[in-house]
Design a protein around this motif. Sequence first.
Motif, PDB file in Angstrom:
ATOM      1  N   GLN A 108       4.510  -3.877   3.322  1.00 13.65           N
ATOM      2  CA  GLN A 108       3.656  -4.452   2.294  1.00 13.65           C
ATOM      3  C   GLN A 108       4.434  -5.473   1.473  1.00 13.65           C
ATOM      4  OE1 GLN A 108       2.423  -0.906   0.188  1.00 13.65           O
ATOM      5  NE2 GLN A 108       0.530  -0.711   1.373  1.00 13.65           N
ATOM      6  N   TYR A 168       4.814  -7.259  -2.286  1.00 15.02           N
ATOM      7  CA  TYR A 168       4.527  -7.064  -3.708  1.00 15.02           C
ATOM      8  C   TYR A 168       4.726  -8.387  -4.438  1.00 15.02           C
ATOM      9  CZ  TYR A 168       4.486  -2.047  -2.857  1.00 15.02           C
ATOM     10  OH  TYR A 168       4.175  -0.790  -2.395  1.00 15.02           O
ATOM     11  N   ARG A 184      -5.136  -9.214  -0.693  1.00 14.24           N
ATOM     12  CA  ARG A 184      -4.758  -8.209  -1.692  1.00 14.24           C
ATOM     13  C   ARG A 184      -5.410  -6.883  -1.355  1.00 14.24           C
ATOM     14  NH1 ARG A 184      -5.691 -10.716  -7.631  1.00 14.24           N
ATOM     15  NH2 ARG A 184      -7.113 -12.119  -6.552  1.00 14.24           N
ATOM     16  N   ILE A 185      -4.633  -5.799  -1.476  1.00 23.17           N
ATOM     17  CA  ILE A 185      -5.192  -4.486  -1.170  1.00 23.17           C
ATOM     18  C   ILE A 185      -5.070  -3.519  -2.351  1.00 23.17           C
ATOM     19  CG2 ILE A 185      -4.868  -4.670   1.313  1.00 23.17           C
ATOM     20  CD1 ILE A 185      -2.276  -3.096   1.039  1.00 23.17           C
ATOM     21  N   GLN A 186      -4.275  -3.871  -3.374  1.00 21.15           N
ATOM     22  CA  GLN A 186      -4.090  -2.971  -4.511  1.00 21.15           C
ATOM     23  C   GLN A 186      -3.519  -3.733  -5.700  1.00 21.15           C
ATOM     24  OE1 GLN A 186      -1.633   0.428  -3.597  1.00 21.15           O
ATOM     25  NE2 GLN A 186      -2.271   1.599  -5.393  1.00 21.15           N
ATOM     26  N   GLU A 187      -3.782  -3.237  -6.925  1.00 19.67           N
ATOM     27  CA  GLU A 187      -3.277  -3.858  -8.148  1.00 19.67           C
ATOM     28  C   GLU A 187      -2.714  -2.783  -9.073  1.00 19.67           C
ATOM     29  OE1 GLU A 187      -3.809  -7.207  -9.459  1.00 19.67           O
ATOM     30  OE2 GLU A 187      -4.409  -7.887  -7.463  1.00 19.67           O
ATOM     31  N   PHE A 188      -1.644  -3.129  -9.771  1.00 24.45           N
ATOM     32  CA  PHE A 188      -1.096  -2.279 -10.826  1.00 24.45           C
ATOM     33  C   PHE A 188      -1.081  -3.099 -12.120  1.00 24.45           C
ATOM     34  CE2 PHE A 188       1.104  -0.834  -6.910  1.00 24.45           C
ATOM     35  CZ  PHE A 188       0.633   0.474  -6.866  1.00 24.45           C
ATOM     36  N   ARG A 211       3.836   4.306  -7.073  1.00 28.09           N
ATOM     37  CA  ARG A 211       3.024   3.739  -5.997  1.00 28.09           C
ATOM     38  C   ARG A 211       2.029   4.743  -5.417  1.00 28.09           C
ATOM     39  NH1 ARG A 211       7.592   0.759  -2.355  1.00 28.09           N
ATOM     40  NH2 ARG A 211       9.006   2.175  -3.439  1.00 28.09           N
ATOM     41  N   GLY A 223      -0.488   5.440  -8.859  1.00 27.27           N
ATOM     42  CA  GLY A 223      -0.956   4.271  -9.598  1.00 27.27           C
ATOM     43  C   GLY A 223      -0.627   4.319 -11.080  1.00 27.27           C
TER      44      GLY A 223
END
Length: 348
Positions: free
Chosen positions: A150, A152, A173-177, A210, A213
């Motif tokens: 992945q 970042y 994009r597959i995820q956001e923090f 990770r 979240g």
Amino acid sequence: MRFAMLIIAGLMAALAMPLSGEAPAQQTSVSSLDPGSMAPVTLRTRIALPGVYGRMDHYGWDRKRGRLIVSALGNNTVEIVDSWKQVHSITGLEHPQASVYVPGLDRIVVSSQSGKLRFFDAGSYALIKTLDFGAEANTDNVRYDGSAKQIYVAYGEREHGALAVVDPVTMDRIQEFPLGSHPESFQLERDGAKIFVNLPDQEAIGVVDRKTGAVAKWKIPGNTNNHSLAFDETSRRLFTASLQPGRLSVVDAETGRLVVNLPCVQGVDDLWFDGARKRIYAPGSGYVDVFQQEDPDHYKAIAHVPVGAGAGSTSLHLKTRTQDSLYMSRPNMLPQGGSEILLFYVND
């Protein structure tokens, strides 16, 4: 003769004493190399980038071809260096800030202040896809996690600052923090799920889980203009340096406790921990400061290496099969016009 030598030694000691009212220099701010020993880093060569102007930002490394990838932010280009020579320019970029090479897929990923993340074929440098994070998104530092496969990306301003996860295959994009301010440098745990993120606008270091979240934030006093971050995963220590005034901070990666502050060269934008030698390299404005880790709570400055006026702070610490090297930018310094990269060899 012996009496004369004693007089000379006494005069030299007197000249070395601080003037009345002047505070003595702290030992940690000067070189403590033993006489006759080799400097921790020595200049090997200068790599010319003719026609490249403006500030340079973070480097990448194409490990398949052994090529250095230079984000020439002020020149709106990415410069490719092979065998100490400039061999290609990727043009038409809007202030590129960082790049990363993705093995297997053989791609180069480039971020830019415009909020775009571009994917290029690493062989032909043809553009494959542009992922747009939006106006003023300011995509910045980029990391590739080879285990999870992945990418970042640190991006966003003010309350919209975040860390995004991108699939390098689909380039989506597959995820956001969410982080609440612009993230600067960040480090990934190799043997855990944490991501440590420098958040200077919040005077904090963010800790991202990770798996869940969850995002925690450690307040670090004085961490207002710290962009750099390095990580000693074995000893569980984080290292960060302020742009101005020059200061190196060591932080406990388990608790967020500030372990120690040491004087450091100004303008440090990239910081490197050398696990084999237990050293920290801090390239800044005109110097490279080198610190030695005596144990996780004790550090000392061992060198303040001059590299010349105009040398910048962006750098890359690289271990290859044949050499341990440190690259450092020196923009707009060629007499005929253009910039150069300083290549240092790291010494035991």
